[in-house]
Design a protein around this motif. Structure first.
Motif, PDB file in Angstrom:
ATOM      1  N   VAL A  12       0.851  -1.200   0.000  1.00 44.28           N
ATOM      2  CA  VAL A  12       0.000   0.000   0.000  1.00 44.28           C
ATOM      3  C   VAL A  12       0.891   1.256   0.000  1.00 44.28           C
ATOM      4  CG1 VAL A  12      -1.678   1.363   1.331  1.00 44.28           C
ATOM      5  CG2 VAL A  12      -2.030  -1.100   1.047  1.00 44.28           C
ATOM      6  N   LYS A  13       1.936   1.224   0.816  1.00 46.86           N
ATOM      7  CA  LYS A  13       2.874   2.354   0.871  1.00 46.86           C
ATOM      8  C   LYS A  13       3.601   2.528  -0.459  1.00 46.86           C
ATOM      9  CE  LYS A  13       3.683   1.886   5.819  1.00 46.86           C
ATOM     10  NZ  LYS A  13       4.614   1.343   6.824  1.00 46.86           N
ATOM     11  N   ASP A  14       3.935   1.410  -1.062  1.00 49.55           N
ATOM     12  CA  ASP A  14       4.642   1.410  -2.348  1.00 49.55           C
ATOM     13  C   ASP A  14       3.775   2.041  -3.446  1.00 49.55           C
ATOM     14  OD1 ASP A  14       6.798  -0.528  -4.125  1.00 49.55           O
ATOM     15  OD2 ASP A  14       4.852  -0.160  -5.069  1.00 49.55           O
ATOM     16  N   ILE A  15       2.524   1.628  -3.528  1.00 49.22           N
ATOM     17  CA  ILE A  15       1.658   2.164  -4.593  1.00 49.22           C
ATOM     18  C   ILE A  15       1.281   3.618  -4.283  1.00 49.22           C
ATOM     19  CG2 ILE A  15      -0.602   1.336  -3.723  1.00 49.22           C
ATOM     20  CD1 ILE A  15       0.416   1.160  -7.412  1.00 49.22           C
ATOM     21  N   TYR A  16       1.230   3.962  -3.016  1.00 47.05           N
ATOM     22  CA  TYR A  16       0.952   5.359  -2.630  1.00 47.05           C
ATOM     23  C   TYR A  16       2.075   6.265  -3.133  1.00 47.05           C
ATOM     24  CZ  TYR A  16      -0.423   9.316   0.396  1.00 47.05           C
ATOM     25  OH  TYR A  16      -0.817  10.538   0.887  1.00 47.05           O
ATOM     26  N   TYR A  17       3.296   5.827  -2.926  1.00 44.92           N
ATOM     27  CA  TYR A  17       4.451   6.573  -3.446  1.00 44.92           C
ATOM     28  C   TYR A  17       4.340   6.669  -4.973  1.00 44.92           C
ATOM     29  CZ  TYR A  17       9.291   7.476  -4.916  1.00 44.92           C
ATOM     30  OH  TYR A  17      10.413   7.995  -5.511  1.00 44.92           O
ATOM     31  N   CYS A  72       9.555   3.562  -4.334  1.00 44.33           N
ATOM     32  CA  CYS A  72       9.348   2.418  -5.210  1.00 44.33           C
ATOM     33  C   CYS A  72      10.269   2.599  -6.406  1.00 44.33           C
ATOM     34  CB  CYS A  72       7.875   2.368  -5.641  1.00 44.33           C
ATOM     35  SG  CYS A  72       7.574   1.262  -7.007  1.00 44.33           S
ATOM     36  N   GLU A  73      11.339   1.824  -6.429  1.00 36.33           N
ATOM     37  CA  GLU A  73      12.324   1.999  -7.498  1.00 36.33           C
ATOM     38  C   GLU A  73      11.789   1.576  -8.850  1.00 36.33           C
ATOM     39  OE1 GLU A  73      16.078   0.392  -6.173  1.00 36.33           O
ATOM     40  OE2 GLU A  73      15.961   1.686  -4.410  1.00 36.33           O
ATOM     41  N   ALA A  74      10.823   0.666  -8.845  1.00 35.25           N
ATOM     42  CA  ALA A  74      10.243   0.224 -10.117  1.00 35.25           C
ATOM     43  C   ALA A  74       9.568   1.392 -10.822  1.00 35.25           C
ATOM     44  CB  ALA A  74       9.255  -0.911  -9.877  1.00 35.25           C
ATOM     45  N   ILE A  75       8.716   2.117 -10.104  1.00 35.74           N
ATOM     46  CA  ILE A  75       7.998   3.223 -10.752  1.00 35.74           C
ATOM     47  C   ILE A  75       8.972   4.345 -11.099  1.00 35.74           C
ATOM     48  CG2 ILE A  75       7.216   4.641  -8.767  1.00 35.74           C
ATOM     49  CD1 ILE A  75       4.934   3.646 -11.665  1.00 35.74           C
ATOM     50  N   ASP A  76       9.963   4.593 -10.249  1.00 35.80           N
ATOM     51  CA  ASP A  76      10.959   5.622 -10.570  1.00 35.80           C
ATOM     52  C   ASP A  76      11.644   5.301 -11.897  1.00 35.80           C
ATOM     53  OD1 ASP A  76      10.467   7.200  -8.370  1.00 35.80           O
ATOM     54  OD2 ASP A  76      12.111   6.399  -7.160  1.00 35.80           O
ATOM     55  N   GLY A  77      11.983   4.037 -12.100  1.00 35.60           N
ATOM     56  CA  GLY A  77      12.648   3.616 -13.336  1.00 35.60           C
ATOM     57  C   GLY A  77      11.736   3.770 -14.546  1.00 35.60           C
ATOM     58  N   GLY A 105       3.315   1.445 -19.743  1.00 35.51           N
ATOM     59  CA  GLY A 105       4.201   0.781 -18.779  1.00 35.51           C
ATOM     60  C   GLY A 105       3.773   1.102 -17.354  1.00 35.51           C
ATOM     61  N   VAL A 106       3.428   2.373 -17.125  1.00 37.20           N
ATOM     62  CA  VAL A 106       2.959   2.797 -15.805  1.00 37.20           C
ATOM     63  C   VAL A 106       1.647   2.084 -15.469  1.00 37.20           C
ATOM     64  CG1 VAL A 106       2.137   4.744 -14.411  1.00 37.20           C
ATOM     65  CG2 VAL A 106       4.085   5.060 -15.965  1.00 37.20           C
ATOM     66  N   GLU A 107       0.707   2.106 -16.407  1.00 36.25           N
ATOM     67  CA  GLU A 107      -0.599   1.471 -16.143  1.00 36.25           C
ATOM     68  C   GLU A 107      -0.435  -0.012 -15.822  1.00 36.25           C
ATOM     69  OE1 GLU A 107      -2.922   3.472 -15.522  1.00 36.25           O
ATOM     70  OE2 GLU A 107      -1.774   5.101 -16.406  1.00 36.25           O
ATOM     71  N   HIS A 108       0.426  -0.678 -16.577  1.00 39.09           N
ATOM     72  CA  HIS A 108       0.590  -2.118 -16.339  1.00 39.09           C
ATOM     73  C   HIS A 108       1.190  -2.385 -14.963  1.00 39.09           C
ATOM     74  CE1 HIS A 108       0.046  -3.725 -20.671  1.00 39.09           C
ATOM     75  NE2 HIS A 108      -0.733  -2.687 -20.419  1.00 39.09           N
TER      76      HIS A 108
END
Ligand SMILES: [Fe+2]
Ligand SMILES: [Fe+2]
Length: 160
Positions: A12-17, A72-77, A105-108
């Motif tokens: 939840v914290k990860d997706i919030y970020y 969240c390094e995934a979304i940052d990338g 990519g973001v939506e997925h």
């Protein structure tokens, strides 16, 4: 993570970020869009993202937590890659096509995370949280579909 609840809270914290970062990026993407329809799609999704952040804040409340993200390094990338496409593609319609790919990519990413979160909320018996997360998931799926149709239209235009 000691149990599913701890893992759930972490996600939840990860997706919030992630949503907060997306919220900052969408106006930039809208400004860079050449196609009017694409600009509108980004603006519309920015409004939806604001609601999604509010829904997540309700989930935090249900968990008895203060809303706080974890990096969240995934979304940052994913967003960094999108930024490069946005800044380095000069031709407007080519840039649109690239931005659509980056946005998908973001939506997925969001779809995979919300899909997991809905399932875990249900497992944990958190019905209200599951509904809030499902609402976000539905918006991400609709946004992805919209982007797919804009991609097809833009590629068809390019081919013509
Ligand atoms: Fe989102
Ligand atoms: Fe999204």
């Amino acid at each position: 993570m000691k149990d599913l609840e701890a893992l759930f809270k972490h996600f939840v914290k990860d997706i919030y970020y992630a949503e907060k970062q997306v919220l900052k990026t969408l106006p930039k993407m809208a400004r860079k869009a050449t196609s009017e329809q694409l600009r509108e799609a980004f603006e519309h999704h920015r409004e939806e993202t604001e609601q999604q952040v509010e829904n997540l804040e309700k989930v935090f409340e249900l968990l008895g937590l203060k809303p706080r993200g974890v990096t969240c390094e995934a979304i940052d990338g994913i967003l960094e890659e999108g930024k490069e496409i946005m800044e380095e593609t000069e031709d407007g319609s080519t840039r649109d096509t690239g931005m659509i790919a980056a946005a998908q990519g973001v939506e997925h990413y969001e779809i995979t995370r919300y899909g997991t979160l809905v399932a875990w909320a249900k497992t944990l018996g958190m019905t209200e949280a599951a509904q809030l997360l499902q609402a976000n998931l539905d918006q991400e799926k609709a946004a992805d579909k919209k982007l797919s149709s804009l991609a097809t239209a833009s590629l068809n235009k390019k081919a013509a």
